[in-house]
Design a protein around this motif. Structure first.
Motif, short mmCIF file in Angstrom:
data_model
loop_
_atom_site.label_atom_id
_atom_site.label_comp_id
_atom_site.label_asym_id
_atom_site.label_seq_id
_atom_site.Cartn_x
_atom_site.Cartn_y
_atom_site.Cartn_z
N UNK A 1 -19.68 -3.62 -10.13
CA UNK A 1 -18.32 -3.09 -10.33
C UNK A 1 -18.25 -2.19 -11.85
N UNK A 2 -17.73 -1.20 -11.97
CA UNK A 2 -17.34 -0.43 -13.07
C UNK A 2 -15.68 -0.44 -13.18
N UNK A 3 -15.44 -0.30 -11.90
CA UNK A 3 -13.96 -0.19 -12.03
C UNK A 3 -13.13 -1.23 -11.03
N UNK A 4 -12.39 -1.91 -11.61
CA UNK A 4 -11.66 -3.05 -10.87
C UNK A 4 -10.35 -3.21 -11.06
N UNK A 5 -9.60 -3.37 -9.96
CA UNK A 5 -8.29 -3.32 -9.97
C UNK A 5 -7.67 -4.84 -9.51
N UNK A 6 -6.86 -5.42 -10.44
CA UNK A 6 -6.26 -6.71 -10.48
C UNK A 6 -4.85 -6.53 -10.20
N UNK B 1 -19.83 -3.49 -17.15
CA UNK B 1 -20.58 -2.92 -18.13
C UNK B 1 -19.87 -2.46 -19.37
N UNK B 2 -20.42 -1.94 -20.39
CA UNK B 2 -19.60 -1.49 -21.55
C UNK B 2 -18.55 -0.27 -21.21
N UNK B 3 -18.75 0.68 -20.42
CA UNK B 3 -17.67 1.51 -20.29
C UNK B 3 -16.92 1.34 -19.02
N UNK B 4 -16.77 -0.09 -18.61
CA UNK B 4 -16.04 -0.61 -17.22
C UNK B 4 -14.58 -0.67 -17.70
N UNK B 5 -13.64 -0.83 -16.54
CA UNK B 5 -12.40 -0.93 -16.71
C UNK B 5 -11.70 -1.79 -15.74
N UNK B 6 -11.04 -2.79 -16.23
CA UNK B 6 -10.01 -3.73 -15.07
C UNK B 6 -8.61 -3.06 -15.41
N UNK B 7 -8.22 -2.37 -14.10
CA UNK B 7 -6.64 -2.13 -14.28
C UNK B 7 -5.87 -3.44 -13.75
N UNK B 8 -4.82 -3.92 -14.54
CA UNK B 8 -4.24 -5.24 -14.33
C UNK B 8 -2.75 -4.99 -14.03
N UNK B 9 -2.34 -5.70 -13.00
CA UNK B 9 -0.74 -5.09 -12.75
C UNK B 9 0.16 -6.25 -12.96
N UNK C 1 -11.55 -10.68 -26.90
CA UNK C 1 -12.33 -9.44 -27.52
C UNK C 1 -12.68 -8.50 -26.54
N UNK C 2 -11.92 -8.58 -25.20
CA UNK C 2 -12.19 -7.58 -24.15
C UNK C 2 -10.80 -6.56 -24.00
N UNK C 3 -10.00 -6.45 -24.89
CA UNK C 3 -8.71 -5.71 -24.82
C UNK C 3 -9.24 -4.03 -24.42
N UNK C 4 -10.23 -3.82 -25.12
CA UNK C 4 -10.90 -2.34 -24.69
C UNK C 4 -11.32 -2.01 -23.47
N UNK C 5 -11.43 -3.06 -22.46
CA UNK C 5 -11.61 -3.02 -21.38
C UNK C 5 -10.74 -3.19 -20.23
#
Ligand code: SAH
Ligand code: DHB
Ligand code: MG
Length: 221
Positions: A58-63, A80-88, A106-110
């Motif tokens: 996974x590089x893009x995760x939706x929660x 990975x470094x450039x991955x993101x979790x979009x969380x609602x 330390x994961x705010x950037x993701x």
């Protein structure tokens, strides 16, 4: 078999298999101190989510359903470094606590935290072209689960894994007469998943620190 035994075995599993994690302990303590309910996934379950995320690359995760961000942190760390979790998250206080926890971990950037009712954010994500997501974790208000599954599919691609929490609820799921909106919502999710040709579906019952419950695993074709 008692709930206490499940908890003791869960503690054994975590002690043997998971690295000691003071940050996650702090996250739970901060969430409790802010009055959030203790309904996040267990540590063993969080690790399971992280393993799923790695398995699907996974590089893009939706929660859907952030609470204090405990599950979000497991998911973000699996990216990975450039991955993101979009969380609602609908509750502004939960979101505020989660934001502080993301900084702590330390994961705010993701993490892309969207504060609104998920049913409003989901169409917005589609309009933005935010999908497709590689993994979707559905864990918010259970009566809306069928709607969330509908949107999860719209925001998916073949190979996306959709994980849905709390699909057993102490076995209450098999009560066809139930008038509990959560049970009805979960049952409708099974009905939907069972006939949707784009889904290969199962559910796994779990016991442990979070009692007797389960996860649905839905693979998008
Ligand atoms: N995934 C978290 C737990 C989520 S608990 C973890 O395991 O750590 C469920 C969360 O969903 C709560 O914070 C609740 O406020 C949120 N929620 C409830 N209804 C919602 C809605 N309509 N839209 C978005 N979030 C909602
Ligand atoms: C509840 C919600 C959850 O997501 C969960 O894992 C456990 C309990 C609840 O609303 O009671
Ligand atoms: Mg849950």
């Amino acid at each position: 078999m008692s709930a206490r035994l499940w908890e003791e075995v869960d503690a054994y599993i975590v002690e043997r298999l998971l690295p000691a994690d003071p940050v996650l302990e702090e996250v739970l303590a901060a969430s409790a101190a802010e009055g959030l309910p203790a309904i996040s996934v267990s540590a063993a379950q969080g690790q399971m989510l992280a393993i799923f995320a790695r398995m699907v690359g996974a590089r893009r995760i939706l929660e859907i359903g952030t609470l204090g961000g405990y599950s979000t942190i497991f998911l973000a760390r699996a990216l990975p470094e450039d991955g993101v979790v979009v969380t609602l998250e609908a509750d502004p206080h939960h979101a505020e606590v989660a934001r502080a926890n993301f900084a702590r971990a330390g994961i705010a950037g993701k993490v892309d935290l969207r504060v609104a009712r998920a049913i409003e954010t989901l169409p917005q994500l589609e309009a933005e072209g935010a999908g497709p997501f590689d993994l979707v974790f559905i864990d918010a208000d259970k009566p809306s689960n069928p709607d969330y599954l509908h949107w999860a599919l719209r925001l998916s691609r073949p190979g996306t894994l959709i994980v849905c929490d709390n699909v057993v609820r102490d076995g209450r799921v098999i009560d066809a007469q139930s008038t509990d909106a959560s049970v009805v919502g979960v049952r409708r999710t099974y009905d939907f998943a069972g006939v949707e040709p784009r889904l290969t579906a199962t559910a796994v019952q779990t016991v442990g620190a979070k009692g007797y419950d389960g996860f649905a695993l839905l693979l998008v074709e």
